[in-house]
Design a protein around this motif. Structure first.
Motif, short mmCIF file in Angstrom:
data_model
loop_
_atom_site.label_atom_id
_atom_site.label_comp_id
_atom_site.label_asym_id
_atom_site.label_seq_id
_atom_site.Cartn_x
_atom_site.Cartn_y
_atom_site.Cartn_z
N ALA A 15 20.04 -38.79 36.68
CA ALA A 15 20.04 -40.13 36.07
C ALA A 15 18.65 -40.50 35.58
O ALA A 15 18.48 -41.07 34.49
CB ALA A 15 20.56 -41.16 37.08
N ASP A 16 17.63 -40.18 36.41
CA ASP A 16 16.26 -40.46 35.98
C ASP A 16 15.91 -39.67 34.72
O ASP A 16 15.25 -40.17 33.80
CB ASP A 16 15.27 -40.12 37.09
CG ASP A 16 15.42 -41.04 38.29
OD1 ASP A 16 16.02 -42.13 38.10
OD2 ASP A 16 14.96 -40.69 39.39
N HIS A 17 16.38 -38.41 34.71
CA HIS A 17 16.12 -37.60 33.51
C HIS A 17 16.79 -38.20 32.29
O HIS A 17 16.21 -38.24 31.19
CB HIS A 17 16.63 -36.18 33.75
CG HIS A 17 16.47 -35.29 32.55
ND1 HIS A 17 17.47 -35.12 31.62
CD2 HIS A 17 15.41 -34.55 32.12
CE1 HIS A 17 17.05 -34.31 30.66
NE2 HIS A 17 15.81 -33.94 30.95
N ALA A 18 18.04 -38.68 32.47
CA ALA A 18 18.72 -39.31 31.33
C ALA A 18 17.98 -40.55 30.87
O ALA A 18 17.83 -40.80 29.67
CB ALA A 18 20.17 -39.65 31.72
N ALA A 19 17.50 -41.37 31.86
CA ALA A 19 16.75 -42.58 31.47
C ALA A 19 15.45 -42.21 30.76
O ALA A 19 15.08 -42.82 29.75
CB ALA A 19 16.46 -43.41 32.71
N LEU A 20 14.77 -41.18 31.29
CA LEU A 20 13.53 -40.74 30.64
C LEU A 20 13.81 -40.20 29.24
O LEU A 20 13.02 -40.40 28.31
CB LEU A 20 12.84 -39.68 31.50
CG LEU A 20 12.20 -40.17 32.80
CD1 LEU A 20 11.65 -39.01 33.59
CD2 LEU A 20 11.10 -41.19 32.51
N ALA A 21 14.94 -39.50 29.11
CA ALA A 21 15.30 -39.00 27.78
C ALA A 21 15.53 -40.13 26.80
O ALA A 21 15.09 -40.09 25.65
CB ALA A 21 16.54 -38.11 27.89
N VAL A 22 16.21 -41.19 27.27
CA VAL A 22 16.44 -42.35 26.40
C VAL A 22 15.11 -43.01 26.04
O VAL A 22 14.86 -43.35 24.88
CB VAL A 22 17.38 -43.36 27.10
CG1 VAL A 22 17.47 -44.64 26.29
CG2 VAL A 22 18.75 -42.74 27.27
N ASP A 23 14.24 -43.17 27.06
CA ASP A 23 12.94 -43.77 26.77
C ASP A 23 12.13 -42.89 25.82
O ASP A 23 11.44 -43.39 24.91
CB ASP A 23 12.16 -43.98 28.08
CG ASP A 23 12.83 -44.97 29.01
OD1 ASP A 23 13.67 -45.74 28.51
OD2 ASP A 23 12.51 -44.98 30.21
N HIS A 24 12.21 -41.57 26.04
CA HIS A 24 11.48 -40.65 25.17
C HIS A 24 11.97 -40.77 23.73
O HIS A 24 11.16 -40.81 22.78
CB HIS A 24 11.67 -39.23 25.69
CG HIS A 24 10.98 -38.19 24.85
ND1 HIS A 24 9.61 -38.09 24.76
CD2 HIS A 24 11.48 -37.21 24.04
CE1 HIS A 24 9.28 -37.11 23.95
NE2 HIS A 24 10.40 -36.56 23.49
N GLU A 25 13.31 -40.86 23.56
CA GLU A 25 13.84 -41.01 22.21
C GLU A 25 13.40 -42.33 21.60
O GLU A 25 13.08 -42.39 20.41
CB GLU A 25 15.36 -40.93 22.25
CG GLU A 25 15.88 -39.54 22.62
CD GLU A 25 17.40 -39.53 22.71
OE1 GLU A 25 18.00 -40.60 22.49
OE2 GLU A 25 17.97 -38.45 22.99
N ALA A 26 13.37 -43.42 22.42
CA ALA A 26 12.94 -44.72 21.88
C ALA A 26 11.48 -44.68 21.46
O ALA A 26 11.10 -45.21 20.40
CB ALA A 26 13.16 -45.81 22.93
N VAL A 27 10.63 -44.01 22.30
CA VAL A 27 9.21 -43.92 21.94
C VAL A 27 9.03 -43.10 20.68
O VAL A 27 8.24 -43.44 19.79
CB VAL A 27 8.42 -43.32 23.12
CG1 VAL A 27 6.98 -43.02 22.70
CG2 VAL A 27 8.42 -44.28 24.31
N LEU A 28 9.77 -41.97 20.59
CA LEU A 28 9.67 -41.16 19.38
C LEU A 28 10.14 -41.93 18.15
O LEU A 28 9.55 -41.81 17.06
CB LEU A 28 10.49 -39.88 19.55
CG LEU A 28 9.94 -38.85 20.55
CD1 LEU A 28 10.84 -37.63 20.58
CD2 LEU A 28 8.51 -38.44 20.19
N ALA A 29 11.20 -42.73 18.30
CA ALA A 29 11.67 -43.54 17.17
C ALA A 29 10.63 -44.57 16.77
O ALA A 29 10.41 -44.83 15.57
CB ALA A 29 13.00 -44.23 17.54
#
Length: 852
Positions: free
Chosen positions: A234-248
């Motif tokens: 779950a933490d990885h999924a949240a980090l992935a979402v945050d990573h995608e938001a930062v990249l966007a």
């Protein structure tokens, strides 16, 4: 499946028949029926054959048997019987054989059913052995079945409807994710493996699978290791979402961004970086290794990152052939460096332009004769011109040392160039408040050498103040002499109530006062020195169509040998009456004077109008009393009488709705009759024809009767009444009916404003030679604006009351009390209720026939 009846199987009737036909018991019975039918058919065939053969035997052949010969009908009967018996024997043999075979098949089927039941029980036991719960959908229109429990998972409901409402016990994110996955599973058969989180923090594994006719979703409790793995997932999924938001976010920035690997090579860049290094796409910039910063700058940043994880530097770069200045922020963590560059070239260009502008302004200010000094946000002297130094006669070394504003003021005071102030510190703090002010401040300094300095302080938006010192001494001297000359001429005219205007021989105004403009309703822009009289005439004739200004123009601009004084009156369109006089002056000038005599004329007219109005009002009042007495009260009396007649049993029975309507008619008519009587009483009082029937009134009895009259209304709102007559006299001389009406109106007014379940206090006591009746309620009280109009007629004020009346209650109280020679007083205020006090003389010497 448990919990699913035959109607929920989802199988059509044709399929049911097909499956039933495939069962062994059904097939055996069908074969029996077929064989019976075959035997019956065979019997029919034999009988028909024998019958046909019998018909073919010649009649002579029968005769050969003699007396024992058979006829055709007997032969037919015998053949039919033989066929039936043969068919019955064949069918019986077949039936016995089939029953034996069916019994064997049923035995096999029972053993198979027992095996299937055991398998189902084993499957259910396996489902419930592990802490899990399964949801099965067998069709689009069928409700899902639930198997198993999740008792070991806190925060997961056991009840069916609560469990299926995922949004109630799962987090919003998990519920939305699960709903979307289940919808995809049921519609397209897409399987899923999810980890969801309950609102209590419990993690569950959810598996979704689709069979031919069923959709199955299984909820599993996780072990400790599985929970840790799920939390990490779950933490990885949240980090992935945050990573995608930062990249966007980085991709949308218009500032170059880059991310370098441990080896220093570019790993990620945004579109702004690619555009800055003249590449079409970020991938092309990475593939070609295009660098925004020079090699030396990158090496310096890499070396400094060994000791400083975060750097901020202003570095140059060449973009589109132009040299640009960037503010570079670089951060290094675990060997990976990220950078962001902000273009500051335009800011630096603006700063340079600002410095050039400031220098140009300084050169301009240095040429002015007005002293100017500019202080920065720290109150340090940043600029001064030559006029400033000359005004205060300060040495250059002191000013070039950039003294602060406080030191400058102290220096002027010590040199005796500022007047002593009663409170020097407060005066200085008030002066220096200009640094915190929004609007410019103006001060006047009267320095000891006799000069007057106008000081203007303008605060800068960036901080600091510009001080402007203007020597106003010469200007004040000139203004003083001019004002002294004009004051003698204008002081007298300006203080006159009469309007005065002086015209020269050319017809232009030489002198006029404010009263002239006010009397003729002129605009200040329409008249001024040297305004021609023709223009003034046009302006005045708008307010006075029959004005004397035509004669004024002729007298001022004419060439008559003899000029005479003229007097008269004229009236303006707004009713103002002016008395005017035109007086010739030496040197061909003419003075006109105007006096407002409207009050005198209007007073005379008002006396006449008032006398006529009083006569008409007296006649109208008498007519109104007669009209109300007959035209209103008489029909209301009839309505009330007929209403009471309808309510009597002798008139006839009424249904419940009719009885309610009649009750409403009776109550509304009574209220209207009360209002009409109140109006009639007030009209009678005002007409001076009301006579009081003075007699001895028992105080205790009259108070009790008034309290009884208002009792029903008080019980309706659960309001109590407290009567206190311990200090009251036994009796007083008054009109008993009017006194009862006074007390009833006071109690009604108090009941309208008293809160529910409160108490109204009615007190009667002797104070000197007067009897005082006091009514108090705990209502919201009256604000001052309502209290001033409390006794006005037809002025109802809700002010938190339950209803709005006609506004006559307190008016009647005041009129009747004053008829008795008494007085009324109201004591009220917010949060302390309202107290109305009525005072009556015990034995009035002379009672007025009507209120004044």
């Amino acid at each position: 499946m448990r919990g699913q009846g035959p109607q929920d199987s989802g199988i059509s009737g044709h399929d049911k028949r097909a499956r039933t036909a495939d069962r062994p018991d059904y097939a055996g019975s069908r074969r029996v029926r077929l064989r019976i039918a075959a035997g019956a058919g065979l019997a029919c065939y034999l009988s028909s054959t024998i019958l046909a053969r019998a018909q073919d035997i010649p009649k002579a052949g029968f005769d050969a048997f003699g007396d024992t010969a058979f006829g055709a009908s007997e032969v037919i009967q015998i053949a039919t019987f033989a066929g039936v018996m043969g068919a019955a024997m064949v069918s019986a043999i077949w039936l016995i054989r089939e029953r034996g075979r069916i019994a064997a098949e049923n035995l096999v089927l029972r053993e198979r059913i027992a095996e299937l039941n055991a398998a189902v029980q084993r499957a259910e036991a396996m489902l419930t052995t592990k802490d899990q719960r399964t949801v099965v959908w067998s069709g689009e229109r069928h409700k899902p079945d639930l198997v198993g429990t999740l008792s070991a998972a806190p925060g997961v409901p056991d009840e069916r409807s609560s469990f299926l409402a995922f949004g109630r016990w799962l987090t919003a994110r998990s519920a939305a994710m699960l709903d979307n996955a289940i919808a995809a599973l049921r519609e397209t058969g897409t399987s899923f493996d999810l980890v969801v989180e309950a609102q209590s923090g419990t993690l569950l594994e959810v598996l979704g699978r689709k069979s031919t006719s069923h959709a199955i979703v299984r909820f599993l409790s996780l072990t400790r290791r599985q929970t840790e793995h799920a939390a990490l997932k779950a933490d990885h999924a949240a980090l992935a979402v945050d990573h995608e938001a930062v990249l966007a976010l980085v991709a949308s920035l218009d500032m170059p961004f880059w991310l370098r690997s441990e080896t220093g090579r570019l790993r990620t860049v945004n579109a702004a970086y690619a555009a800055a290094v003249d590449c079409d796409t970020p991938d092309a910039a990475i593939a070609q290794g295009k660098e925004l910063l020079a090699t030396q700058a990158r090496e310096n940043i890499a070396r400094q990152h060994l000791t400083e994880p975060a750097l901020h530097r202003n570095l140059p770069a060449v973009v589109d052939g132009d040299r640009r200045l960037y503010s570079v922020t670089s951060v290094c963590a675990n060997g990976v460096a990220a950078g962001l560059a902000v273009d500051k070239s335009d800011i630096e260009a603006l700063r340079a332009e600002y410095e050039r502008t400031v220098k140009s302004h300084a050169e301009t200010l240095d040429q002015l004769s007005t002293a100017v000094a500019i202080y920065d946000a720290d109150q340090k002297l940043r600029f001064f011109n030559q006029a400033f130094q000359k005004l205060w006669e300060l040495d250059s070394a002191f000013l070039e040392a950039r003294p602060d504003n406080t030191m400058f003021l102290d220096r002027l005071r010590s040199d005796g160039k500022l007047a002593e102030q009663p409170e020097w510190r407060r005066w200085k703090e008030n002066l220096l408040s200009a640094y915190r002010a929004v609007e410019p401040q103006e001060h006047w300094w009267h320095i000891p050498d006799g000069r007057t300095i106008r000081v203007v302080a303008s605060a800068h938006p960036q901080g600091g103040v510009t001080w402007v010192f203007e020597n106003m001494t010469e200007r004040f001297d000139l203004e003083s002499r001019y004002n002294a000359a004009v004051r003698v001429q204008g002081e007298t005219l300006d203080n006159l109530a009469e309007g005065v205007a002086v015209f020269g021989p050319d017809g232009r105004v030489r002198l006029f006062n404010p009263a002239f403009i006010a009397l003729w309703r002129l605009d200040g822009a329409e008249i001024g020195t040297n305004t021609h009289i023709a223009k003034i005439r046009d302006a005045c004739e708008r307010n006075c169509p029959q004005s004397p200004w035509t004669d004024f123009v002729a007298a001022v601009t004419g060439f008559d040998d003899e000029r005479l004084e003229t007097h008269g009156k004229t009236e303006l369109v707004d009713g103002t009456i002016l008395s005017y006089a035109m007086i010739p002056l030496p040197n061909g000038q003419v003075m006109t004077t105007f006096v407002d005599v409207t009050d005198g004329v209007n007073f005379e007219r008002a006396l006449q109008d008032k006398n006529e109005a009083l006569q008409k009002a007296d006649q109208l009042k008498n007519d109104f009393v007669q009209h109300v007495s007959y035209e209103l009260r008489s029909p209301l009396t009839n309505i009330i009488g007929f209403t009471e007649l309808l309510m009597m049993p002798d008139t006839g029975p009424l249904n419940e709705r009719q009885r309610d309507y009649v009750d409403h008619i009776a109550s509304s008519s009574s209220v209207l009759l009360t209002i009409v009587n109140d109006i009639l009483d007030l009209a009678t009082v005002d007409a001076g024809i009301m006579q009081l029937e003075i007699g001895e009134v028992q105080v205790t009895r009259i108070v009790g009767e008034a309290a009884e009259l208002i009792g029903e209304k008080l019980r309706e709102h659960q309001i109590a009444i407290a009567v206190d007559t311990k200090e009251a006299p036994p009796s007083l001389h008054a009109d008993e009916n009017r006194l009862r009406q006074i007390l009833f109106n006071l109690l009604s007014n108090a009941a309208n404003y008293a809160p529910e379940r409160s108490t109204i206090a009615l007190t009667c006591r002797m104070t000197g030679d007067q009897v005082e009746f006091r009514v108090h309620d705990d209502g919201p009280g009256m604000p001052p604006e309502i209290l001033d109009a409390a006794f006005e007629r037809f002025e109802p004020h809700a002010n938190g009351g339950r209803r709005r009346g006609a506004g006559l209650g307190l008016s009647i109280v005041k009129s009747f009390v004053e008829l008795h020679g008494g007085s009324v007083e109201i004591d009220t205020g917010e949060a302390r209720g309202t107290t109305v006090t009525c005072r009556f003389p015990v034995a009035p010497k002379g009672v007025r026939a009507a209120a004044e």
